[in-house]
Scaffold this motif. Sequence first.
Motif, PDB file in Angstrom:
ATOM      1  N   UNK A 205       0.826  -1.255  -0.203  1.00 11.90           N
ATOM      2  CA  UNK A 205       0.060  -0.155   0.069  1.00 11.90           C
ATOM      3  C   UNK A 205       0.938   1.251  -0.295  1.00 11.90           C
ATOM      4  N   UNK A 206       1.863   1.226  -0.631  1.00  9.34           N
ATOM      5  CA  UNK A 206       2.688   2.367  -0.743  1.00  9.34           C
ATOM      6  C   UNK A 206       2.769   2.937  -2.286  1.00  9.34           C
ATOM      7  N   UNK A 207       2.740   4.234  -2.359  1.00 12.39           N
ATOM      8  CA  UNK A 207       2.676   4.916  -3.700  1.00 12.39           C
ATOM      9  C   UNK A 207       3.678   5.575  -4.085  1.00 12.39           C
ATOM     10  N   UNK A 208       4.199   4.925  -5.083  1.00 11.73           N
ATOM     11  CA  UNK A 208       5.725   5.485  -5.661  1.00 11.73           C
ATOM     12  C   UNK A 208       5.508   7.041  -6.194  1.00 11.73           C
ATOM     13  N   UNK A 209       6.419   7.779  -5.917  1.00  6.62           N
ATOM     14  CA  UNK A 209       6.200   9.018  -6.691  1.00  6.62           C
ATOM     15  C   UNK A 209       7.393   8.982  -7.608  1.00  6.62           C
ATOM     16  N   UNK A 210       8.615   8.195  -7.475  1.00  4.78           N
ATOM     17  CA  UNK A 210       9.638   8.456  -8.375  1.00  4.78           C
ATOM     18  C   UNK A 210      10.401   6.988  -8.576  1.00  4.78           C
TER      19      UNK A 210
END
Length: 253
Positions: A205-210
């Motif tokens: 449930x982590x959102x990758x920004x880069x």
Amino acid sequence: MNSGRMMNNTGEMRLQKFLSSCGVASRRGAEDLIVSGRIKVNGVVVDTLGAKVTGNEIIEFDGKRLSVYAKKYIVINKPEGYLCTRKDTHGRKDVFELLGDMDDPSIFHVGRLDMDSCGLLILTNDGDFANTLIHPSTSINKGYLVECDIPVSIRLTNAFASGLEVGDVHYKALRCELMEDESFVLVELKEGKKREIREVFKSFSYRILKLERIFIGGMELKSLHLKSGEFKLFSKEEITKLIYNGGQNGCSS
């Protein structure tokens, strides 16, 4: 010799365009080489601009014969928003557009980065060289710096390093380490599966920004000093030395 789209209707192209297609220099740089008398066509020095060739001539640069599709070894800092493909039916941008005059249809990408990822990417038209890099028995480790929207737990890094199942697929990193700023994670892979890093982080449930590839073997992005969208042309010996003898991999926090 197949010189493809660089020919005009008479089967000729400007000499400087031929030179740039061989990877000798940019078109402007090729003009300088011509004027300086370093180019011969059929044994005769051509030192004025405007000459045209078909590609069937004997064309030499400093005594070395050239061909349109001479082997090229290119390292590019791929920006986000560019596809690793030559065939996109939706009109989206591809990495080959960034090459300008250096591009020719024989060049392909070695491995890939998805459209939303960035960083080191190798482009070449040397199939044997590419196969050496991607073959399971000789494949090269690759490193990625992942930035998330919130600090990442050690539970994810331990699981990825130990191996885990996401759906029906098994994923395992060679290395997965939190940086000093714990929203950043360094991931090292041997054989990356499709969207491996994104699938693992999504499962927690982590959102990758880069997502940035920062090294391929011993070749490090920071050492090449390439801005986003920039590239460098190497000889086979140079790029091989960088990949296999470029130094210790890693990332300072």
